[in-house]
Scaffold this motif. Structure first.
Motif, PDB file in Angstrom:
ATOM      1  N   GLY A 349       0.784  -1.227   0.000  1.00  0.00           N
ATOM      2  CA  GLY A 349       0.000   0.000   0.000  1.00  0.00           C
ATOM      3  C   GLY A 349       0.817   1.277   0.000  1.00  0.00           C
ATOM      4  N   PRO A 350       1.841   1.409   0.873  1.00  0.00           N
ATOM      5  CA  PRO A 350       2.628   2.651   0.869  1.00  0.00           C
ATOM      6  C   PRO A 350       3.260   2.948  -0.487  1.00  0.00           C
ATOM      7  CG  PRO A 350       3.064   1.400   2.854  1.00  0.00           C
ATOM      8  CD  PRO A 350       2.214   0.520   1.980  1.00  0.00           C
ATOM      9  N   VAL A 351       3.771   1.937  -1.160  1.00  0.00           N
ATOM     10  CA  VAL A 351       4.368   2.155  -2.485  1.00  0.00           C
ATOM     11  C   VAL A 351       3.288   2.562  -3.487  1.00  0.00           C
ATOM     12  CG1 VAL A 351       5.615   1.061  -4.384  1.00  0.00           C
ATOM     13  CG2 VAL A 351       6.267   0.573  -2.028  1.00  0.00           C
ATOM     14  N   GLN A 352       2.121   1.954  -3.382  1.00  0.00           N
ATOM     15  CA  GLN A 352       1.030   2.329  -4.279  1.00  0.00           C
ATOM     16  C   GLN A 352       0.634   3.782  -4.099  1.00  0.00           C
ATOM     17  OE1 GLN A 352      -2.353  -0.425  -4.659  1.00  0.00           O
ATOM     18  NE2 GLN A 352      -1.143  -1.977  -3.601  1.00  0.00           N
ATOM     19  N   ARG A 353       0.599   4.239  -2.861  1.00  0.00           N
ATOM     20  CA  ARG A 353       0.212   5.630  -2.615  1.00  0.00           C
ATOM     21  C   ARG A 353       1.225   6.606  -3.206  1.00  0.00           C
ATOM     22  NH1 ARG A 353      -1.748   3.246   2.180  1.00  0.00           N
ATOM     23  NH2 ARG A 353       0.212   3.578   3.314  1.00  0.00           N
ATOM     24  N   VAL A 354       2.497   6.245  -3.155  1.00  0.00           N
ATOM     25  CA  VAL A 354       3.540   7.127  -3.676  1.00  0.00           C
ATOM     26  C   VAL A 354       3.475   7.207  -5.197  1.00  0.00           C
ATOM     27  CG1 VAL A 354       6.023   7.437  -3.933  1.00  0.00           C
ATOM     28  CG2 VAL A 354       5.077   6.792  -1.713  1.00  0.00           C
ATOM     29  N   PHE A 355       3.269   6.084  -5.864  1.00  0.00           N
ATOM     30  CA  PHE A 355       3.365   6.043  -7.326  1.00  0.00           C
ATOM     31  C   PHE A 355       2.014   6.047  -8.032  1.00  0.00           C
ATOM     32  CE2 PHE A 355       7.458   4.391  -5.949  1.00  0.00           C
ATOM     33  CZ  PHE A 355       8.332   5.046  -6.816  1.00  0.00           C
ATOM     34  N   ARG A 356       0.931   6.205  -7.295  1.00  0.00           N
ATOM     35  CA  ARG A 356      -0.387   6.181  -7.929  1.00  0.00           C
ATOM     36  C   ARG A 356      -0.554   7.311  -8.940  1.00  0.00           C
ATOM     37  NH1 ARG A 356      -3.640   5.075  -3.676  1.00  0.00           N
ATOM     38  NH2 ARG A 356      -3.622   2.866  -4.270  1.00  0.00           N
ATOM     39  N   CYS A 357       0.127   8.404  -8.743  1.00  0.00           N
ATOM     40  CA  CYS A 357      -0.016   9.548  -9.651  1.00  0.00           C
ATOM     41  C   CYS A 357       0.442   9.224 -11.068  1.00  0.00           C
ATOM     42  CB  CYS A 357       0.752  10.753  -9.105  1.00  0.00           C
ATOM     43  SG  CYS A 357       2.523  10.454  -8.886  1.00  0.00           S
ATOM     44  N   VAL A 358       1.313   8.239 -11.221  1.00  0.00           N
ATOM     45  CA  VAL A 358       1.755   7.851 -12.565  1.00  0.00           C
ATOM     46  C   VAL A 358       1.202   6.492 -12.981  1.00  0.00           C
ATOM     47  CG1 VAL A 358       3.855   9.215 -12.480  1.00  0.00           C
ATOM     48  CG2 VAL A 358       3.914   6.855 -11.678  1.00  0.00           C
ATOM     49  N   MET A 359       0.805   5.667 -12.026  1.00  0.00           N
ATOM     50  CA  MET A 359       0.253   4.351 -12.351  1.00  0.00           C
ATOM     51  C   MET A 359      -1.259   4.407 -12.592  1.00  0.00           C
ATOM     52  SD  MET A 359       2.699   2.043 -12.167  1.00  0.00           S
ATOM     53  CE  MET A 359       4.052   1.351 -11.241  1.00  0.00           C
ATOM     54  N   GLU A 360      -1.939   5.198 -11.812  1.00  0.00           N
ATOM     55  CA  GLU A 360      -3.394   5.293 -11.904  1.00  0.00           C
ATOM     56  C   GLU A 360      -3.832   6.750 -11.840  1.00  0.00           C
ATOM     57  OE1 GLU A 360      -5.461   2.350  -9.374  1.00  0.00           O
ATOM     58  OE2 GLU A 360      -3.458   1.921  -8.592  1.00  0.00           O
ATOM     59  N   PRO A 361      -3.332   7.621 -12.704  1.00  0.00           N
ATOM     60  CA  PRO A 361      -3.708   9.034 -12.645  1.00  0.00           C
ATOM     61  C   PRO A 361      -5.176   9.225 -12.993  1.00  0.00           C
ATOM     62  CG  PRO A 361      -2.525   8.583 -14.670  1.00  0.00           C
ATOM     63  CD  PRO A 361      -2.457   7.324 -13.847  1.00  0.00           C
ATOM     64  N   ARG A 362      -5.813  10.173 -12.343  1.00  0.00           N
ATOM     65  CA  ARG A 362      -7.227  10.432 -12.623  1.00  0.00           C
ATOM     66  C   ARG A 362      -7.372  11.217 -13.935  1.00  0.00           C
ATOM     67  NH1 ARG A 362     -10.606   9.449  -8.452  1.00  0.00           N
ATOM     68  NH2 ARG A 362     -12.140  10.881  -9.350  1.00  0.00           N
ATOM     69  N   MET A 363      -6.592  12.252 -14.105  1.00  0.00           N
ATOM     70  CA  MET A 363      -6.533  13.021 -15.357  1.00  0.00           C
ATOM     71  C   MET A 363      -7.904  13.512 -15.817  1.00  0.00           C
ATOM     72  SD  MET A 363      -3.632  10.936 -17.548  1.00  0.00           S
ATOM     73  CE  MET A 363      -3.801  12.095 -18.907  1.00  0.00           C
ATOM     74  N   GLU A 364      -8.737  13.927 -14.877  1.00  0.00           N
ATOM     75  CA  GLU A 364     -10.055  14.424 -15.262  1.00  0.00           C
ATOM     76  C   GLU A 364      -9.953  15.660 -16.142  1.00  0.00           C
ATOM     77  OE1 GLU A 364     -12.088  15.011 -11.626  1.00  0.00           O
ATOM     78  OE2 GLU A 364     -12.360  12.865 -11.229  1.00  0.00           O
ATOM     79  N   TRP A 365      -8.857  16.403 -16.000  1.00  0.00           N
ATOM     80  CA  TRP A 365      -8.656  17.605 -16.805  1.00  0.00           C
ATOM     81  C   TRP A 365      -8.474  17.299 -18.280  1.00  0.00           C
ATOM     82  CZ3 TRP A 365      -4.125  17.267 -19.431  1.00  0.00           C
ATOM     83  CH2 TRP A 365      -3.166  16.384 -18.932  1.00  0.00           C
ATOM     84  N   ALA A 366      -8.102  16.064 -18.605  1.00  0.00           N
ATOM     85  CA  ALA A 366      -7.758  15.727 -19.982  1.00  0.00           C
ATOM     86  C   ALA A 366      -8.935  15.220 -20.799  1.00  0.00           C
ATOM     87  CB  ALA A 366      -6.649  14.681 -20.006  1.00  0.00           C
ATOM     88  N   PHE A 367     -10.077  14.957 -20.156  1.00  0.00           N
ATOM     89  CA  PHE A 367     -11.195  14.331 -20.854  1.00  0.00           C
ATOM     90  C   PHE A 367     -12.451  15.179 -20.741  1.00  0.00           C
ATOM     91  CE2 PHE A 367      -8.434  10.906 -19.317  1.00  0.00           C
ATOM     92  CZ  PHE A 367      -8.138  10.278 -20.519  1.00  0.00           C
ATOM     93  N   ARG A 368     -13.266  15.054 -21.753  1.00  0.00           N
ATOM     94  CA  ARG A 368     -14.573  15.693 -21.709  1.00  0.00           C
ATOM     95  C   ARG A 368     -15.457  14.972 -20.712  1.00  0.00           C
ATOM     96  NH1 ARG A 368     -15.953  16.454 -28.181  1.00  0.00           N
ATOM     97  NH2 ARG A 368     -14.222  17.904 -28.664  1.00  0.00           N
TER      98      ARG A 368
END
Length: 408
Positions: A349-368
């Motif tokens: 879990g700790p590693v997932q929290r650190v790297f989630r921004c590149v592994m599972e980015p939300r990127m709502e700004w990029a989509f309609r």
């Protein structure tokens, strides 16, 4: 999975895998208990299978630099490579059955597969520049580097899922494409299309499977028979080690590139497909179906898959494996334990929290904004409430389809 170096000496591309290890949505997408898509809890069996497979992936990568001194390790390496990536890919296909071109699923495909591919396809060459003191190392998004081939392949497989669901005989067609690829040396390295095509049958097989098929291989009789099968496979690999190149297991080259006659390509595709499926079934037979201490780590196998490669590469660049200690029996055991502990930590879990921004980015700004999304959510909520009131299993519009997820 660490393969033999490319002719340019810069790459050791794994042959999966990753399952992650193990495919359009992030690995944290819900897996269901019992029949996938029928409940609210993750299915412990699939999480256990993904975790155990990613451990084998990491162990295989750490074995690669030290296996040449031991025929037994060569045989064990061959057996592991014969099934660990096929197992990941079968699971990936199984959890891709509900994929279509709906906007929300396409967004998950981009954020959960394409973005990690771009990030790590850039990070690995930059890592080599710094750690290996190689400032001339090129960065290319067209030639998958080391572990990233799996994400590239998964992106292509997922996009073609509606086609495989539409044709009458998908598995024979996928096998035919794999056989044609095995005799086509002109395919080249772009997007690692050899691997995309030669591993394709395992993904398509996963699309064709149903939950009851996994229940069949988990019976007591199959579990009992799996032991002599693995022992026989190890003995066969020991016998074949000086007689067959392991390049066939990586599925990245044509028969001609491996120095074999063209007709050997289609034959080896079929032979390896049968052997890999047999060993994969035996592997699934021994995967526990109950909740274990490592079950929760199954949601983070993509992290372990992509991150452990930096440690393997650092050891390669810095000559850690050149010492005599790792090449002895005690050293081999120590390397194996280290690989298992390392990938376990990287799935945590700790590693997932650190790297989630590149592994599972939300990127709502990029989509309609998906106007149909709230309506779909309300519909799913109504279906769940109706199923609970009826005391039965929820049947979605996908018809008991499993949720998408990355199985690496």
């Amino acid at each position: 999975m660490t393969d033999s170096p490319r002719p340019n000496g810069n790459r050791r591309t794994p042959s999966p895998p990753v399952s992650s290890p193990g495919t359009g949505a992030p690995p944290a997408d819900a897996q269901r208990s019992g029949v996938p898509g029928s409940g609210k809890r993750r299915d412990a069996f699939f999480d256990n299978a993904k975790y155990l497979a990613i451990v084998l992936v990491a162990v295989g990568h750490f074995w690669e630099p030290i296996k040449d001194d031991s025929r037994f390790m060569e045989a064990a390496y061959t057996v592991v490579y014969a099934f660990h990536m096929p197992a990941f890919i079968v699971i990936s296909g199984f959890f891709s059955r509900s994929f279509d071109m709906r906007p929300d699923r396409l967004r998950r495909l981009v954020t959960g597969v394409a973005v990690p591919y771009i990030v790590f396809e850039t990070a690995y060459p930059l890592f080599k520049r710094v750690v290996d003191d190689d400032p001339g190392q090129e960065v290319s998004l067209l030639d998958p580097w080391y572990l990233t081939w799996f994400l590239c392949a998964l992106f292509v497989w997922r996009l073609t899922t509606p086609i495989w669901k539409a044709v009458r005989h998908p598995l024979p067609l996928a096998l035919g494409l794999a056989m044609l690829a095995s005799v086509s040396p002109r395919i080249g390295d772009d997007l690692d299309l050899q691997r995309v095509l030669q591993f394709l049958p395992y993904f398509v097989l996963g699309l064709c499977l149903r939950p009851e098929h996994f229940h069949l291989v988990r019976r007591r009789l199959v579990r009992f028979l799996a032991v002599p099968v693995f022992v026989s496979a190890l003995a066969l690999a020991w016998w074949a080690e000086p007689r067959m190149t392991t390049g066939w297991l990586y599925h990245r080259d044509s028969a001609q590139e491996l120095g074999a006659p063209w007709w050997a390509g289609p034959v080896m595709v079929l032979v390896l497909f049968g052997c890999s499926l047999l060993l994969t079934a035996c592997f699934f037979a021994w995967v526990p179906g109950r909740h274990m201490w490592f079950t929760a780590l199954g949601a983070g196998t993509l992290y372990g898959y992509l991150l452990h490669g930096f440690v393997v590469k650092a050891g390669d660049y810095r000559g850690w494996f050149d010492a005599s200690v790792p090449h002895g029996p005690v050293g081999a055991v120590a390397v194996t334990v280290f690989a298992a502990v390392l990938v376990t930590f990287l799935c945590s879990g700790p590693v997932q929290r650190v790297f989630r921004c590149v592994m599972e980015p939300r990127m709502e700004w990029a989509f309609r904004r998906d106007a149909a999304g709230p309506a779909r959510a309300r519909g799913r909520g109504q279906e769940e409430r109706a199923a609970r009131e009826a005391g039965g299993t929820r049947k979605t519009r996908e018809g008991r389809e499993a949720p998408e997820q990355v199985s690496a």
